[in-house]
Design an enzyme around this catalytic site. Structure first.
Site, PDB file in Angstrom:
ATOM      1  N   ARG A 192      -7.309  54.790  60.943  1.00  0.00           N
ATOM      2  CA  ARG A 192      -7.647  53.405  60.614  1.00  0.00           C
ATOM      3  C   ARG A 192      -8.073  52.607  61.839  1.00  0.00           C
ATOM      4  O   ARG A 192      -8.940  51.736  61.770  1.00  0.00           O
ATOM      5  CB  ARG A 192      -6.448  52.707  59.951  1.00  0.00           C
ATOM      6  CG  ARG A 192      -6.159  53.162  58.526  1.00  0.00           C
ATOM      7  CD  ARG A 192      -5.062  52.303  57.916  1.00  0.00           C
ATOM      8  NE  ARG A 192      -4.697  52.763  56.587  1.00  0.00           N
ATOM      9  CZ  ARG A 192      -3.679  53.577  56.339  1.00  0.00           C
ATOM     10  NH1 ARG A 192      -2.939  54.039  57.333  1.00  0.00           N
ATOM     11  NH2 ARG A 192      -3.392  53.942  55.109  1.00  0.00           N
ATOM     12  N   ASP A 226       2.361  50.498  51.524  1.00  0.00           N
ATOM     13  CA  ASP A 226       3.182  51.569  52.091  1.00  0.00           C
ATOM     14  C   ASP A 226       4.610  51.503  51.552  1.00  0.00           C
ATOM     15  O   ASP A 226       5.227  52.531  51.255  1.00  0.00           O
ATOM     16  CB  ASP A 226       3.223  51.461  53.621  1.00  0.00           C
ATOM     17  CG  ASP A 226       1.857  51.350  54.245  1.00  0.00           C
ATOM     18  OD1 ASP A 226       1.379  52.337  54.819  1.00  0.00           O
ATOM     19  OD2 ASP A 226       1.268  50.257  54.149  1.00  0.00           O
ATOM     20  N   ARG A 281       4.752  52.811  48.095  1.00  0.00           N
ATOM     21  CA  ARG A 281       4.750  54.277  48.144  1.00  0.00           C
ATOM     22  C   ARG A 281       6.134  54.810  48.493  1.00  0.00           C
ATOM     23  O   ARG A 281       6.631  55.766  47.879  1.00  0.00           O
ATOM     24  CB  ARG A 281       3.733  54.759  49.176  1.00  0.00           C
ATOM     25  CG  ARG A 281       2.280  54.546  48.779  1.00  0.00           C
ATOM     26  CD  ARG A 281       1.340  54.760  49.956  1.00  0.00           C
ATOM     27  NE  ARG A 281      -0.067  54.702  49.550  1.00  0.00           N
ATOM     28  CZ  ARG A 281      -1.074  54.414  50.365  1.00  0.00           C
ATOM     29  NH1 ARG A 281      -0.837  54.146  51.645  1.00  0.00           N
ATOM     30  NH2 ARG A 281      -2.309  54.392  49.912  1.00  0.00           N
ATOM     31  N   HIS A 337       0.289  49.167  59.487  1.00  0.00           N
ATOM     32  CA  HIS A 337      -0.217  49.840  58.297  1.00  0.00           C
ATOM     33  C   HIS A 337      -1.090  50.981  58.804  1.00  0.00           C
ATOM     34  O   HIS A 337      -2.300  50.860  58.963  1.00  0.00           O
ATOM     35  CB  HIS A 337      -1.043  48.875  57.441  1.00  0.00           C
ATOM     36  CG  HIS A 337      -1.729  49.542  56.277  1.00  0.00           C
ATOM     37  ND1 HIS A 337      -1.066  50.263  55.325  1.00  0.00           N
ATOM     38  CD2 HIS A 337      -3.049  49.597  55.925  1.00  0.00           C
ATOM     39  CE1 HIS A 337      -1.923  50.734  54.430  1.00  0.00           C
ATOM     40  NE2 HIS A 337      -3.144  50.346  54.781  1.00  0.00           N
TER      41      HIS A 337
END
Length: 324
Positions: free
Chosen positions: A95, A155, A158, A182
């Site tokens: 990312r 997240d 999850r 993140h």
């Protein structure tokens, strides 16, 4: 999630009508998150198609006005501006590798958005979300509370789903957070994770601990690798992030004062400050509110400090100022 009622007269502006922006708009439409959803994108044909597709389902959703234009003026007077536009993460791409291109875009875009929606709370979804949130904060000149990123809300969802599945309980029975970046250096806050009123680390089945060190490591790897798996399979993540951000928007517009792990500037958290990263904090109509008074264990603090360094280094690498 607390049931939501549309805030009369409220307006959400979604910048970017790609996979994430359109899915977010759809989630907000079917939940009636706002009275008006405005989409802004420079791809006129795609934008028109997205708006038409959403409008065509209006018979089956709450009464929500869907508008769209390739002119930033469509975002005028929005209560919340959500930035989803940016270069898509490639298969296998970190990312943070996205940072330079997406930060450059925000530097051009954000002043125009502030001009047409001067009272808005800005919610950043574009990756790398912590770096881009820092860039939006710098480019906007807004108070820190009015610029937040979706951060680790997804997240954490999850994480909770994986814990729930292994424990054999419903996801709402789990309270657990991912904090920090993140991204790859994200930190699971195991010391503050609970199933009902029981600490996750104390949860047993058949006389054995369910979440021993090996199980926790396996879950952590699954959480941090989830986006890569989804991107490899279908090219982008969109459904879960659309739902996660909708939850953040409802907390803002509904003044719900929910504790959510969003990315916002941290001034002093156990010696960490100056960067935007995710910690559980109150989210309400003003935006990113006070931090939850949580104390990570020593190992978690070490990892969180490393997160702050990673984000700070990435910001400086693309010319985003990080206060000392």
């Amino acid at each position: 999630m607390i049931p939501h009622r549309t805030v009369r007269g409220s307006k959400i502006a979604v910048v970017g009508a790609g996979a994430v922006g359109s899915t977010l708009a759809y989630a907000c439409q079917i939940r009636g998150t706002a009275a008006t959803i405005a989409l802004y994108d420079t791809d006129t044909a795609k934008l028109r198609a997205q708006v038409l597709d959403l409008r065509h389902g209006g018979m089956f959703t709450p009464a929500v006005e869907i508008v769209g234009a390739d002119d930033v003026a469509v975002c005028a007077d929005a209560d919340v501006v959500v930035i989803t536009a940016g270069v898509r993460q490639r298969v296998g791409e970190n990312r943070l590798a996205l940072a330079e291109r997406n930060v450059r875009m925000c530097r051009t875009l954000v002043p125009d958005l502030c001009a047409v929606a001067p009272e808005a709370v800005f919610v950043v979804v574009t990756n790398p979300v912590d770096v881009v949130t820092q860039a939006v904060l710098a480019a906007s000149g807004l108070p820190a509370c009015r610029v937040l990123g979706s951060g680790t809300a997804l997240d954490s969802s999850r994480l909770r789903s994986l814990i729930a599945a292994r424990a054999g309980v419903g996801v709402p029975s789990v309270c657990a957070y991912i904090i920090g970046e993140h991204g790859d250096s994200a930190v699971p806050l195991w010391s503050g994770a609970f199933i009902g009123s029981v600490p996750v680390t104390d949860w047993v089945a058949d006389g054995r601990p369910v979440f021993d060190e090996a199980a926790r490591a396996e879950i952590t790897t699954a959480v941090t690798g989830a986006a890569y798996e989804v991107i490899a399979g279908k090219g982008a993540t969109n459904y879960a992030v659309g739902l996660a951000v909708t939850g953040v928007l409802e907390a803002i517009l509904g003044d719900q004062r929910l504790i959510l792990p969003v990315s916002a500037r941290v001034d002093d958290f156990h010696g960490i400050g100056g960067v935007c990263l995710s910690l559980p904090r109150v989210v309400d109509r003003a935006g990113a509110g006070p931090l939850e008074p949580v104390t990570p264990d020593p190992a978690e603090l070490v990892a969180l400090r490393r997160c702050a360094e990673v984000i700070g280094d990435a910001c400086r690498a693309v010319g985003v100022r990080v206060p000392a």
